[in-house]
Design an enzyme around this catalytic site. Structure first.
Site, short mmCIF file in Angstrom:
data_model
loop_
_atom_site.label_atom_id
_atom_site.label_comp_id
_atom_site.label_asym_id
_atom_site.label_seq_id
_atom_site.Cartn_x
_atom_site.Cartn_y
_atom_site.Cartn_z
N THR A 184 28.89 36.98 32.44
CA THR A 184 28.98 35.56 32.10
C THR A 184 28.09 35.27 30.91
OG1 THR A 184 29.44 34.86 34.34
CG2 THR A 184 28.29 33.25 32.95
N GLY A 214 32.58 31.31 41.23
CA GLY A 214 31.27 31.98 41.29
C GLY A 214 30.14 31.00 41.12
#
Ligand code: ASP
Length: 325
Positions: A184, A214
Site C-alpha cells: 500500500t 483492509g
C-alpha cells in the site's frame, strides 16, 4: 509560523522527551536533525509520491493537497500492481480500490472502500470528506458518489493485471487460492506550518474475497494524524494491522512520549505477539512526529520507505525487527 518558532513551540510542548519502554529503534532515523517539510511514504515508489507532494507544498498547496497529489502518482502508475490502475483484482477479476485521507488539523477525513471504476480513489475520498456528511463510503455507493461528484467511469484493470489474474485462475480454477499482497502507498506530510496530513491508497490484497476491506481506508488503522502529535501510515496484512488499531496506537504511544521508532516498535510487537500469530506475518509503519523526527519499522519481511526533509529525498531499507541476524 517560522521554523525557529515552530521548533521552540514543539520543545515547549514537551515533544522529544523519550519514553524508556525498552523498545528497540531500527537505527538512528530519529536522530536526524529536522528539516522542513518532512514527507514520508511507504515503499520505494513512495519517492515519486514525496517529490510530487513536495512540489505541491512549494507551489503553495496545503499538507492535505500534498498527500492527495502525492499518492495519486502511484494510482496513475500502471507498473505498480498494488495501487490504483495496475492494481491486481479480487478473485472474481474485479479491481476494488481502498483509499483514505486524513487531516491532522481538524481530525476530519474521508474514505472509500472497494471502489470500482475509478483510478484515483484518494480524490474520491477527499470529496467524501469535503462534500458529504460521512467518513466512509463503500462499493456501489462510493462509485455513484464519485459519478455525482463529476468523476468519469474509468477502466481500472490494466492489461498486465488482467494477464496476472488469468495466470492465477489457471493455477486456481476454483478461485480459492490465498490472497497475496504487500505494498500500500501511505504518506504523511508535515508542512513547515506544522500542519500534518496522511493518506493511504491500495488495491488491497490480490485475489482477495470480493468486498474485503483492509486497514488502508480505515481511520486509525491504515492512517492517523493529529497536528498535536504526528502522523502515521501502515502497510502489510491489513487484518493484523486493524486488530491493534495500528496507526492510532502509534500516535497514541507518541502522545505519551514515545519516539516514532519506539511507538512503531511497540505496535509491531503487539501484532507479532497476538496469540496464534503466524511468525512470518508482514506489517510496517512509518511515522513523523510534530517536531520533525521520523520513524519506521517492519516485521516479517524487508521494507523500504521514502523520506524527504527539506529538499533531500532518499529511500531507506528497514530490516524486520523479528529477523535474527
Ligand atoms: N494493508 C493493505 C491491505 O491489507 C495491503 C498492503 O499494504 O500490503 O489491504
Amino acid at each position: 509560523m517560522r521554523r525557529r518558532d515552530f521548533l521552540r513551540h514543539a520543545a515547549a510542548a514537551g515533544i522529544g522527551c523519550l519514553a524508556t519502554s525498552g523498545v528497540r529503534s531500527h537505527g538512528g532515523s530519529g536522530d536526524t536533525p529536522p528539516g522542513f517539510p518532512v514527507i514520508i511514504s511507504t515503499w520505494p515508489f513512495g519517492r515519486e509520491a514525496n517529490l510530487e507532494a513536495l512540489s505541491v507544498l512549494k507551489s503553495g498547496g496545503s499538507a492535505l493537497d500534498a498527500v492527495e497529489r502525492g499518492v495519486m502518482t502511484a494510482e496513475a502508475d500502471e507498473s505498480i500492481s498494488t495501487v490504483g490502475y495496475g492494481g491486481f483484482p479480487n478473485r472474481d477479476g474485479t479491481v476494488q480500490l481502498d483509499a483514505a485521507i486524513f487531516d491532522g488539523s481538524t481530525l476530519d477525513g474521508g474514505a472509500v472502500c472497494a471502489l470500482t471504476g475509478h483510478r484515483h480513489p484518494v480524490q474520491v475520498a477527499r470529496k467524501v470528506m469535503e462534500n458529504s456528511p460521512h467518513l466512509i463510503l463503500v462499493g456501489e455507493g462510493a462509485s455513484s458518489f464519485a459519478i455525482a461528484e463529476g468523476f468519469t467511469h474509468q477502466e481500472t484493470l490494466s492489461e498486465a493485471a488482467r494477464a496476472a489474474y488469468q495466470k492465477w485462475r489457471q493455477k486456481h480454477p476454483d478461485g480459492q487460492g490465498k490472497a497475496e499482497g504487500h505494498d500500500t502507498l501511505g504518506q504523511v506530510v508535515l508542512a513547515a506550518s506544522g500542519k500534518i496530513a496522511a493518506a493511504c491508497t491500495s488495491s488491497g490484497m490480490a485475489w482477495k474475497l470480493p468486498g474485503r476491506v483492509g486497514d488502508s481506508p480505515i481511520v486509525g488503522h491504515g492512517l492517523y494524524a493529529d497536528d498535536a502529535v504526528g502522523g502515521c501510515v501502515a502497510t502489510g496484512v491489513g487484518e493484523e494491522i486493524s486488530k491493534v488499531c495500528g496507526s492510532f496506537l502509534v500516535i497514541e504511544l507518541m502522545r505519551q512520549g514515545a519516539s516514532p521508532d519506539q511507538a512503531i516498535g511497540e505496535t509491531l510487537d503487539r501484532i507479532a505477539r497476538r496469540p496464534g500469530q503466524i511468525p512470518s506475518i508482514s506489517a510496517a509503519f512509518v511515522a513523523v512526529a510534530r517536531d520533525g523526527r521520523h520513524g519506521a519499522g517492519a516485521i516479517g519481511s524487508d521494507f523500504h520507505y521514502a523520506i524527504t526533509r527539506g529538499t533531500e529525498t532518499q529511500v531507506v531499507k528497514v530490516k524486520p525487527r523479528n529477523r535474527k541476524g
